[in-house]
Design an enzyme around this catalytic site. Structure first.
Site, short mmCIF file in Angstrom:
data_model
loop_
_atom_site.label_atom_id
_atom_site.label_comp_id
_atom_site.label_asym_id
_atom_site.label_seq_id
_atom_site.Cartn_x
_atom_site.Cartn_y
_atom_site.Cartn_z
N LYS A 1 -11.28 -3.19 18.46
CA LYS A 1 -9.87 -3.62 18.60
C LYS A 1 -9.50 -3.81 20.07
O LYS A 1 -8.68 -4.65 20.40
CB LYS A 1 -8.94 -2.56 17.99
CG LYS A 1 -9.18 -2.29 16.51
CD LYS A 1 -8.22 -3.06 15.63
CE LYS A 1 -8.36 -2.61 14.18
NZ LYS A 1 -7.53 -3.37 13.27
N PHE B 1 -3.90 3.14 15.01
CA PHE B 1 -4.19 4.24 14.07
C PHE B 1 -5.33 3.79 13.17
O PHE B 1 -5.45 2.58 12.89
CB PHE B 1 -2.97 4.54 13.21
CG PHE B 1 -2.08 5.58 13.83
CD1 PHE B 1 -1.38 5.31 14.98
CD2 PHE B 1 -1.97 6.84 13.25
CE1 PHE B 1 -0.57 6.27 15.57
CE2 PHE B 1 -1.16 7.81 13.83
CZ PHE B 1 -0.47 7.53 14.99
N ASN C 1 0.85 -1.20 0.00
CA ASN C 1 0.00 0.00 0.00
C ASN C 1 0.88 1.24 0.00
O ASN C 1 2.10 1.14 0.04
CB ASN C 1 -0.95 -0.02 1.20
CG ASN C 1 -0.19 -0.13 2.50
OD1 ASN C 1 0.54 0.76 2.89
ND2 ASN C 1 -0.31 -1.30 3.16
N PRO D 1 -3.35 -11.81 10.20
CA PRO D 1 -3.69 -11.57 11.61
C PRO D 1 -3.92 -10.08 11.84
O PRO D 1 -3.24 -9.26 11.21
CB PRO D 1 -2.43 -12.05 12.36
CG PRO D 1 -1.34 -12.04 11.33
CD PRO D 1 -1.99 -12.30 10.01
N ASP D 2 -4.87 -9.73 12.68
CA ASP D 2 -5.04 -8.32 13.07
C ASP D 2 -4.18 -8.14 14.31
O ASP D 2 -4.57 -8.49 15.43
CB ASP D 2 -6.52 -8.03 13.36
CG ASP D 2 -6.73 -6.53 13.60
OD1 ASP D 2 -5.83 -5.88 14.16
OD2 ASP D 2 -7.79 -6.02 13.20
N ILE D 3 -2.99 -7.64 14.08
CA ILE D 3 -1.98 -7.57 15.16
C ILE D 3 -2.50 -6.71 16.32
O ILE D 3 -2.42 -7.09 17.49
CB ILE D 3 -0.64 -6.99 14.64
CG1 ILE D 3 -0.20 -7.72 13.37
CG2 ILE D 3 0.43 -7.07 15.71
CD1 ILE D 3 0.99 -7.08 12.66
N LYS E 1 8.10 -17.72 -10.45
CA LYS E 1 7.39 -16.55 -10.99
C LYS E 1 6.09 -17.00 -11.68
O LYS E 1 6.12 -17.96 -12.48
CB LYS E 1 8.31 -15.83 -11.99
CG LYS E 1 7.74 -14.55 -12.49
CD LYS E 1 8.70 -13.89 -13.46
CE LYS E 1 7.99 -12.75 -14.18
NZ LYS E 1 8.71 -12.31 -15.34
O1 C5P Z 1 -8.71 -2.28 10.90
P1 C5P Z 1 -7.82 -1.22 10.42
O2 C5P Z 1 -6.87 -1.67 9.36
O3 C5P Z 1 -8.48 0.05 10.05
O4 C5P Z 1 -6.96 -0.87 11.73
C1 C5P Z 1 -5.88 -0.03 11.68
C2 C5P Z 1 -5.01 -0.28 12.90
O5 C5P Z 1 -4.86 -1.65 13.10
C3 C5P Z 1 -3.61 0.27 12.72
O6 C5P Z 1 -3.11 0.64 13.98
C4 C5P Z 1 -2.87 -0.91 12.12
O7 C5P Z 1 -1.48 -0.82 12.43
C5 C5P Z 1 -3.55 -2.08 12.83
N1 C5P Z 1 -3.66 -3.31 12.04
C6 C5P Z 1 -3.10 -4.46 12.50
N2 C5P Z 1 -3.23 -5.63 11.82
C7 C5P Z 1 -3.94 -5.67 10.68
C8 C5P Z 1 -4.54 -4.51 10.20
C9 C5P Z 1 -4.39 -3.36 10.89
O8 C5P Z 1 -2.47 -4.43 13.55
N3 C5P Z 1 -4.04 -6.81 10.03
#
Ligand code: C5P
Length: 398
Positions: A344, A326, A214, A307-309, A290
């Site tokens: 979150k 953020f 991105n 994973p959503d860290i 490739k």
């Molecule tokens: O859900 P969203 O992408 O809008 O959330 C943004 C926040 O979550 C940011 O702080 C980003 O660093 C964190 N994030 C994360 N793991 C992901 C997606 C977003 O920790 N897979």
């Protein structure tokens, strides 16, 4: 030598040089301060100039060199203006003469006048002949200075310029430099805190040459890491790009790599700030070879959730870790941010509007809303990312 940050808090070190052979070594000490971006102003006694030239000191410090104030043509209370400018006074080498004068309130030259008027930390690095160092009155004066919070960097024992062996040799320059940094950092607001910051856009590989990523520039994360460091914190920047900094920078690419590093680093941290734009999805299968162009007009790549860290660590961490997330929204900024912080589970969420062209992403400026768990909102008006970073850190650690 203690590592210090590259803008070094914009601190000014006043270096006082007295008349001893070790004066020549101070040229290197000046360079150490300059290399670490301290502003250096040198004050010499007349005798010091017999050992090292004014031109050398002016060239190294990139400033005028100050000597006695009694032979001036116009009245200018230099000792007072220099006292205002200096954050610390380092006297090296400090002769028995200057030490004894300072300990007795004598101000008969510019350096001793400054020492008398200076109400900030004073570091003294004595250097002299062994008999002078052991002299009863010199030792009494040293004790008097110590009792009054002057920082004495003790001389070493070794070969002296007068041809003898014994105590009195100027200590290693590292020790003087480290003592300066230790004193200047002691009252920094984030001293003793470890802060982990993530920055940049994750890179999710499809094959050896292609990836999904991105437009995140990482500027906000870098500004946060720099400012946390300037405020005295131990910083680990977990970033998708490499950058030369005096704090730890760990380069990661994918969300999974970043997750691993974050989980490891927060074990010993006080705060995690997730500015990284973590990809929500990655390729279900990484192709070792490739991916070839085919006859098809359309191909699909299957993506799986990353994973959503932020969510994961917010819901499974030790109690005393502050977590800042953020969010970048293109509509209904505040409403979406309120939903997101609840979802979150982080302590703070910094929301910014990516529909605006003048702020965010690659811009050097931003305008943000900081939400806390009680959904209170602090607005930070459009300003540099550097200022935004300061405001976030002040708010989180207020
Ligand atoms: O859900 P969203 O992408 O809008 O959330 C943004 C926040 O979550 C940011 O702080 C980003 O660093 C964190 N994030 C994360 N793991 C992901 C997606 C977003 O920790 N897979």
């Amino acid at each position: 030598m203690t590592q210090t940050n590259n803008n070094n808090l914009n601190k000014t070190v006043l270096i006082g040089i007295t008349g001893g052979i070790a004066a020549y070594k101070i040229c290197e000490l000046i360079r150490m301060y300059k290399r670490n971006n301290f502003n250096v102003k040198v004050i010499v006694t007349k005798n010091a100039l017999n050992f090292v030239t004014e031109l050398t000191l002016a060239t190294l410090s990139q400033n005028e060199v100050y000597c006695d104030n009694f032979d001036m043509k116009e009245y200018k209370p230099e000792h007072i203006s220099l006292c205002d400018e200096g954050d610390i006074l380092v006297i090296a080498p400090a002769s028995a003469n200057t030490i004894s004068k300072i300990a007795n309130g004598i101000c008969d030259n510019l350096l001793t006048s400054i020492a008398c008027a200076f109400n900030k930390p004073i570091v003294i690095a004595p250097a002299m002949n062994t008999n002078m160092w052991n002299n009863k009155f010199v030792q009494e004066n040293i004790q008097k200075l110590k009792d009054n919070d002057y920082k004495i960097v003790e001389p070493e024992t070794g070969y002296l310029a007068c041809g003898t062996e014994g105590a009195g040799r100027l200590c290693a320059l590292d020790k003087i430099y480290d003592k300066t940094v230790e004193i200047l950092n002691a009252d920094l607001p984030l001293k003793g805190k470890k802060i982990v910051v993530t920055a940049g856009g994750t890179v999710e590989k499809l094959d050896p040459v292609r990836y999904i990523s991105n437009f995140s520039s990482g500027k906000m994360g870098l500004a946060l890491a720099d400012n946390a460091y300037k405020m005295g914190a131990e910083v680990n920047l977990i970033s998708t790009f490499n950058v030369k900094r005096p704090y730890v920078v760990t380069v990661t690419q994918s969300a999974k790599d970043m997750e691993k590093e974050v989980k490891e680093e927060i074990k010993s941290a006080d705060c995690l700030i997730m500015t990284a734009a973590v990809a929500d999805y990655r390729a279900a299968d990484y192709s070792e070879q490739k991916i070839k162009k085919t006859a098809e007009d359309k191909i699909s790549i299957e993506l799986v959730k990353n994973p959503d860290i932020l969510k994961e660590v917010s819901q499974n961490h030790s109690k005393d870790l502050k977590i800042v997330g953020f969010c970048a929204e293109s509509e209904n900024l505040i409403e979406n941010a309120k939903t997101k912080i609840k979802n979150k589970g982080c302590d703070y969420l910094v929301a910014n509007d990516i529909s605006r062209k003048d702020i965010g992403f690659s811009s050097d400026e931003n305008e943000v809303y900081i939400l806390n768990k009680d959904l209170e909102i602090k607005h930070v008006d459009k300003t540099s990312k550097d200022n935004i970073a300061k405001k976030i850190l002040e708010y989180v650690f207020e």
